[in-house]
Design a protein around this motif. Sequence first.
Motif, short mmCIF file in Angstrom:
data_model
loop_
_atom_site.label_atom_id
_atom_site.label_comp_id
_atom_site.label_asym_id
_atom_site.label_seq_id
_atom_site.Cartn_x
_atom_site.Cartn_y
_atom_site.Cartn_z
N GLY A 188 13.35 26.07 43.48
CA GLY A 188 12.85 26.97 44.51
C GLY A 188 12.80 28.41 44.07
N ILE A 189 12.23 28.67 42.89
CA ILE A 189 12.10 30.03 42.38
C ILE A 189 10.87 30.68 43.02
CG2 ILE A 189 11.77 31.44 40.32
CD1 ILE A 189 12.99 29.11 38.72
N GLN A 190 11.02 31.90 43.43
CA GLN A 190 9.90 32.60 44.06
C GLN A 190 9.93 34.07 43.69
OE1 GLN A 190 9.85 32.49 48.35
NE2 GLN A 190 7.74 33.16 48.49
N LYS A 191 8.76 34.59 43.35
CA LYS A 191 8.59 36.03 43.17
C LYS A 191 7.62 36.49 44.26
CE LYS A 191 7.02 39.62 39.97
NZ LYS A 191 5.94 40.15 40.83
N LYS A 192 8.09 37.41 45.09
CA LYS A 192 7.26 37.86 46.20
C LYS A 192 7.54 39.33 46.48
CE LYS A 192 5.98 36.69 50.96
NZ LYS A 192 6.25 35.78 52.11
N GLY A 193 6.49 40.11 46.39
CA GLY A 193 6.63 41.52 46.68
C GLY A 193 7.64 42.25 45.82
N GLY A 194 7.80 41.81 44.59
CA GLY A 194 8.77 42.43 43.69
C GLY A 194 10.16 41.88 43.79
N ASN A 195 10.42 41.01 44.77
CA ASN A 195 11.74 40.39 44.93
C ASN A 195 11.78 39.04 44.24
OD1 ASN A 195 12.27 42.60 46.50
ND2 ASN A 195 12.34 41.51 48.44
N ILE A 196 12.98 38.61 43.84
CA ILE A 196 13.19 37.32 43.22
C ILE A 196 14.08 36.48 44.14
CG2 ILE A 196 14.18 36.07 41.26
CD1 ILE A 196 11.67 37.56 40.51
N TYR A 197 13.65 35.25 44.41
CA TYR A 197 14.41 34.32 45.24
C TYR A 197 14.68 33.05 44.43
CZ TYR A 197 12.39 37.26 48.94
OH TYR A 197 11.99 38.32 49.71
N VAL A 198 15.88 32.48 44.58
CA VAL A 198 16.21 31.22 43.94
C VAL A 198 17.01 30.39 44.95
CG1 VAL A 198 17.31 30.07 41.99
CG2 VAL A 198 16.33 32.36 41.68
N ASP A 199 16.47 29.22 45.30
CA ASP A 199 17.21 28.35 46.23
C ASP A 199 18.49 27.83 45.59
OD1 ASP A 199 15.31 28.72 48.16
OD2 ASP A 199 14.26 26.84 47.79
N GLU A 200 18.38 27.35 44.36
CA GLU A 200 19.54 26.88 43.60
C GLU A 200 19.34 27.22 42.14
OE1 GLU A 200 20.61 22.78 44.13
OE2 GLU A 200 19.96 22.76 46.21
N GLY A 201 20.41 27.66 41.49
CA GLY A 201 20.31 27.99 40.08
C GLY A 201 21.62 27.72 39.36
N HIS A 202 21.52 27.04 38.21
CA HIS A 202 22.72 26.80 37.41
C HIS A 202 23.27 28.13 36.89
CE1 HIS A 202 25.43 24.69 34.65
NE2 HIS A 202 25.08 25.59 33.75
N ALA A 203 22.37 29.01 36.46
CA ALA A 203 22.78 30.33 35.99
C ALA A 203 21.64 31.31 36.25
CB ALA A 203 23.13 30.31 34.51
N ILE A 204 21.99 32.51 36.72
CA ILE A 204 21.03 33.57 36.96
C ILE A 204 21.57 34.83 36.30
CG2 ILE A 204 19.80 34.93 38.68
CD1 ILE A 204 20.29 32.63 40.66
N ASP A 205 20.80 35.36 35.37
CA ASP A 205 21.24 36.51 34.59
C ASP A 205 20.24 37.65 34.77
OD1 ASP A 205 22.50 38.20 32.86
OD2 ASP A 205 22.00 37.10 31.04
N SER A 206 20.71 38.82 35.18
CA SER A 206 19.83 39.98 35.30
C SER A 206 20.42 41.12 34.48
CB SER A 206 19.67 40.39 36.76
OG SER A 206 20.78 41.14 37.19
N ASP A 207 19.80 42.29 34.60
CA ASP A 207 20.29 43.44 33.84
C ASP A 207 21.71 43.81 34.25
OD1 ASP A 207 17.84 43.57 32.58
OD2 ASP A 207 17.01 45.01 34.01
N ASP A 208 22.07 43.58 35.51
CA ASP A 208 23.37 44.01 36.02
C ASP A 208 24.35 42.88 36.25
OD1 ASP A 208 22.58 46.66 36.05
OD2 ASP A 208 21.79 46.54 38.09
N GLU A 209 23.87 41.73 36.76
CA GLU A 209 24.81 40.69 37.18
C GLU A 209 24.53 39.37 36.49
OE1 GLU A 209 21.38 40.17 40.15
OE2 GLU A 209 22.44 41.87 39.27
N PHE A 210 25.59 38.54 36.44
CA PHE A 210 25.46 37.16 35.99
C PHE A 210 26.06 36.28 37.07
CE2 PHE A 210 27.07 33.30 34.04
CZ PHE A 210 25.96 32.86 33.33
N VAL A 211 25.29 35.29 37.52
CA VAL A 211 25.71 34.42 38.61
C VAL A 211 25.64 32.97 38.15
CG1 VAL A 211 25.29 33.79 41.02
CG2 VAL A 211 24.70 36.09 40.21
N SER A 212 26.65 32.19 38.45
CA SER A 212 26.64 30.77 38.09
C SER A 212 26.77 29.91 39.33
CB SER A 212 27.77 30.45 37.11
OG SER A 212 29.04 30.61 37.71
N TYR A 213 26.04 28.78 39.29
CA TYR A 213 26.02 27.81 40.40
C TYR A 213 25.78 28.53 41.73
CZ TYR A 213 27.85 24.58 36.92
OH TYR A 213 28.01 23.82 35.80
N ALA A 214 24.59 29.12 41.82
CA ALA A 214 24.25 29.93 42.97
C ALA A 214 23.33 29.19 43.92
CB ALA A 214 23.58 31.23 42.53
#
Length: 434
Positions: A188-214
């Motif tokens: 469920g990845i979505q890019k809309k209006g400059g925003n990023i949405y993820v329904d479920e993600g094993h790992a999400i890494d950005s410039d600032d944060e790292f998120v696991s099992y989100a």
Amino acid sequence: MKTFKLFIVLMLCIVSISIAVSGWGDAPGARDDQNIEDITTVKEAIESGIPLEEFDDLNFNSEEEYFHMIEHGLTGSPSEDTEITLADGRTAILKEGGVSIGSEKVNVRPDPPGIVLEDGTGISGEFDISDLVDGNIPAANELNFESSEGDSSSGQGIEGFSMDGPDYTIDYADYWETESHKIVEGHGIQKKGGNIYVDEGHAIDSDDEFVSYANSYESSGDEFSIGEAKAVLLDGTLFTDIKDSYFKTKDGAITEASVTSSTDDNSFTLDGITVEMDENDTFNAKLDEETGKFDLSLDSEQGKIEATYPNVGCVEVYPGSRFEYVGSDFDDFAMFVPIFGGVYELCIRTLENEDFDSDCNNCGVVDYKNKTAEFNGIYQYEKPSAFENGLFRNMIDASGNYSMEADNHKFNNTYIFRRSHGDAALEHKAPVRL
């Protein structure tokens, strides 16, 4: 005479067989093996009359020839920029040298994109050949997407990719990378209006944060929220087992956070502030950019906030919870709010430009600049135990108003206490330290 006729018939048969074998008398356009290699375009292949499955790597330069290739499973590429119409009515340009059509897959060059839509969107990668016509891509081994606004995204193992101008949705991706995020095993990845949405993600890494099992991750630049996550690493702080949480950063540093624990016995340390929480407890922090200090609250029945730096402006202590200062800049103290009390707001003045009001029913101000303190309401003021390290003992168990003033401008001397009690005012000295 009969012998002569039989001879003539025999000769005619031999001539007929020879003609058949040698190809004499073929109709125009019949197969000629010597000319197959000279046929290079779809149009020529159709006109040759030779079975189309005999051809490889043909060129095309019109929409009609492109669809003919798809229909007959031919392979090839455009000999010039070719415009085709997708199922949704949009037009797409297949760039010369940028597209290679296989019998089942289309390979598209990424840089510059081999396929450009009418709005400037660029597409490249490897995906099912028939899906290009549909405009959306149900499956792709590799996919690159460059929006009309210049944003680039790419990934592997893509399922259910659909476009809406510069935006898109993806049912699933083994890996997907935008200009700001890297997502592993994302649903469920979505890019809309400059925003990023993820329904479920094993790992999400950005410039600032790292998120696991989100779950239910949403990011809008320097802000992001999470429905649930096993771990979030942000600004050097590791938050584990959290839910329904929100974070805001500036230049990578946390400026605001609202964190709810999804388990008991949870803890984390934010910029020298250690928080102990149970399931469903919520901690809030907001940075005052003028003073550089945090305003805090802990909605918990038995939680604790422990500060080791003088970087706390005000803190809301909920009934059953405790705030402790155990740093090296000032004397240690703690404030505990009994379970029968209300939410207590405690402010700590360490800077000249701070102005805190103590004229309230359930609040207090510890003023390290003026060497004074005011406490109102229901609270317990505590100091470190002289007998047991790491423990605080109650010095004032109050249901009223107290004021303290340091002797000789030192916070480690005797203090004068005044307590309002009905119409009378009690005054006494006690050997406690602020």
